[in-house]
Design an enzyme around this catalytic site. Structure first.
Site, PDB file in Angstrom:
ATOM      1  N   SER A 110       3.383  -2.094  10.381  1.00  0.00           N
ATOM      2  CA  SER A 110       4.825  -2.172  10.603  1.00  0.00           C
ATOM      3  C   SER A 110       5.432  -3.529  10.225  1.00  0.00           C
ATOM      4  CB  SER A 110       5.187  -1.790  12.041  1.00  0.00           C
ATOM      5  OG  SER A 110       4.811  -0.440  12.297  1.00  0.00           O
ATOM      6  N   LYS A 122       0.187   4.288  -0.301  1.00  0.00           N
ATOM      7  CA  LYS A 122      -0.387   5.521   0.283  1.00  0.00           C
ATOM      8  C   LYS A 122      -0.099   6.711  -0.645  1.00  0.00           C
ATOM      9  CE  LYS A 122       0.048   3.359   4.759  1.00  0.00           C
ATOM     10  NZ  LYS A 122       0.091   3.489   6.199  1.00  0.00           N
ATOM     11  N   GLU A 130      -6.712   4.974   7.730  1.00  0.00           N
ATOM     12  CA  GLU A 130      -6.467   6.386   7.398  1.00  0.00           C
ATOM     13  C   GLU A 130      -7.682   6.975   6.682  1.00  0.00           C
ATOM     14  OE1 GLU A 130      -2.661   5.743   5.510  1.00  0.00           O
ATOM     15  OE2 GLU A 130      -1.861   5.168   7.465  1.00  0.00           O
ATOM     16  N   GLY A 182       2.549   2.239  10.761  1.00  0.00           N
ATOM     17  CA  GLY A 182       3.533   3.304  10.585  1.00  0.00           C
ATOM     18  C   GLY A 182       4.231   3.705  11.879  1.00  0.00           C
ATOM     19  N   ASN A 205       0.868  -1.183   0.000  1.00  0.00           N
ATOM     20  CA  ASN A 205       0.000   0.000   0.000  1.00  0.00           C
ATOM     21  C   ASN A 205       0.901   1.228   0.000  1.00  0.00           C
ATOM     22  OD1 ASN A 205      -1.775   2.068   0.530  1.00  0.00           O
ATOM     23  ND2 ASN A 205      -2.174   1.459   2.662  1.00  0.00           N
ATOM     24  N   HIS A 223      -9.444   1.352   4.858  1.00  0.00           N
ATOM     25  CA  HIS A 223      -8.163   1.593   5.530  1.00  0.00           C
ATOM     26  C   HIS A 223      -8.370   2.582   6.682  1.00  0.00           C
ATOM     27  CE1 HIS A 223      -4.072   2.758   6.375  1.00  0.00           C
ATOM     28  NE2 HIS A 223      -3.713   1.637   5.783  1.00  0.00           N
ATOM     29  N   GLU A 242      -5.466  -4.749  10.612  1.00  0.00           N
ATOM     30  CA  GLU A 242      -4.396  -3.785  10.860  1.00  0.00           C
ATOM     31  C   GLU A 242      -4.706  -3.003  12.134  1.00  0.00           C
ATOM     32  OE1 GLU A 242      -2.319  -2.592   6.938  1.00  0.00           O
ATOM     33  OE2 GLU A 242      -4.077  -1.325   7.156  1.00  0.00           O
TER      34      GLU A 242
HETATM   35  P1  PGA Z   1       2.892   0.303   7.638  1.00  0.00           P
HETATM   36  O1  PGA Z   1       1.426   0.562   6.991  1.00  0.00           O
HETATM   37  O2  PGA Z   1       3.377  -1.003   7.057  1.00  0.00           O
HETATM   38  O3  PGA Z   1       3.712   1.478   7.192  1.00  0.00           O
HETATM   39  O4  PGA Z   1       2.699   0.221   9.105  1.00  0.00           O
HETATM   40  C1  PGA Z   1       0.518  -0.484   6.836  1.00  0.00           C
HETATM   41  C2  PGA Z   1      -0.760   0.014   6.224  1.00  0.00           C
HETATM   42  O5  PGA Z   1      -1.197   1.133   6.563  1.00  0.00           O
HETATM   43  O6  PGA Z   1      -1.392  -0.669   5.389  1.00  0.00           O
END
Ligand code: PGA
Length: 257
Positions: A214, A12, A97, A173, A10, A95, A167
């Site tokens: 992560s 982003k 976010e 992140g 992903n 997601h 997640e």
């Molecule tokens: P990350 O993001 O691997 O940077 O923690 C995962 C995601 O948001 O899908």
């Protein structure tokens, strides 16, 4: 029950169109041979056409990061599922976010999932609890509610095309990943068992469920060794060719069938 692992990057809001094309041209030959793993990249809307063109003779699949459920209309800034069908195989929805910043609700996630499946594409439905919910012991109830709401009205037959990504928001992140064992407990005990209650054993046992938050080469083996974790949804580590390649290699070695 053998489930083909699926690793999705992903991206982003990262990479210009030319960066995206350069990236997949470098990545594609490195991961081309790991055919026991589904390999997916998810660029921004802007780069989707160019990335899908660059990958057209490659086994690597493309995902969008969102889509609107209506085919067209007065929805400024949106992109519909029907506009994406020529370019993507998967669409990530729900997601955290998007839930946090773009007001994506369980109801919208459900409408998107239905539109994606009706178009013959596959949703990657992201769910997961916040730190507060986790600390308050609400993880199981919250995640189960999110899964149930996302799947409302989806047929058992269509479930073959659904992927769910668990997640935990506190792990995205942040570098604070959930342990493999904890992730497996929620993925198997909550996500898969919620689907089991809704659809029965055959659908639940065939469903692919990713862990996200992560994920990096150093912890990938820990996740892939867990029986209920069928892949990963990866943010940061998917933006580096070598790290993403390593994730695919590990998934292929530990989990590929
Ligand atoms: P990350 O993001 O691997 O940077 O923690 C995962 C995601 O948001 O899908």
């Amino acid at each position: 029950m053998s489930r083909t692992p699926i690793i999705a990057g992903n991206w982003k809001m990262n990479m210009t169109v030319s960066d995206s094309v350069d990236f997949v041209k470098e990545l594609a030959p490195k991961i081309a041979d790991y055919n026991n793993v589904e390999r997916v990249v998810s660029p921004t809307f802007l780069s989707l056409v160019a990335v899908s063109e660059a990958l057209k003779d490659s086994p690597i699949q493309v995902s969008a990061q969102d889509a609107h459920w209506e085919a067209s209309g007065a929805f400024t800034s949106e992109v519909s599922v029907s506009m994406l069908t020529d370019y993507v195989d998967y669409i990530i929805i729900g997601h955290s976010e998007c839930r946090a910043y773009l007001n994506e609700t369980d109801e919208k996630v459900n409408k998107k999932a239905k539109a994606i499946l009706a178009a013959g594409l596959k949703p990657i439905i992201a769910v997961g609890e916040s730190l507060e919910q986790n600390e308050a012991g609400e993880t199981e109830a919250f995640v189960s509610t999110q899964v149930t709401a996302a799947l409302d009205g989806i047929s058992a037959e269509d479930m073959a095309n659904v992927v769910i990504a668990y997640e935990p928001i506190w792990a995205i992140g942040t570098g604070k990943s959930a342990s493999g064992e904890l992730a497996n407990t929620i993925i198997g005990g909550v996500v898969r068992n919620t689907v089991r209650d809704l659809y029965g054993d055959d659908v639940a046992d065939a469903l692919r469920i990713q862990y996200g938050g992560s994920v990096k080469p150093a912890n990938m083996e820990e996740y892939m060794s867990q029986p209920d974790i069928d892949g990963a949804l990866v943010g940061g580590a998917s933006l580096k060719v070598d790290a993403f390649t390593e994730l695919i290699e590990i998934a292929s070695k530990v989990k590929g069938n």
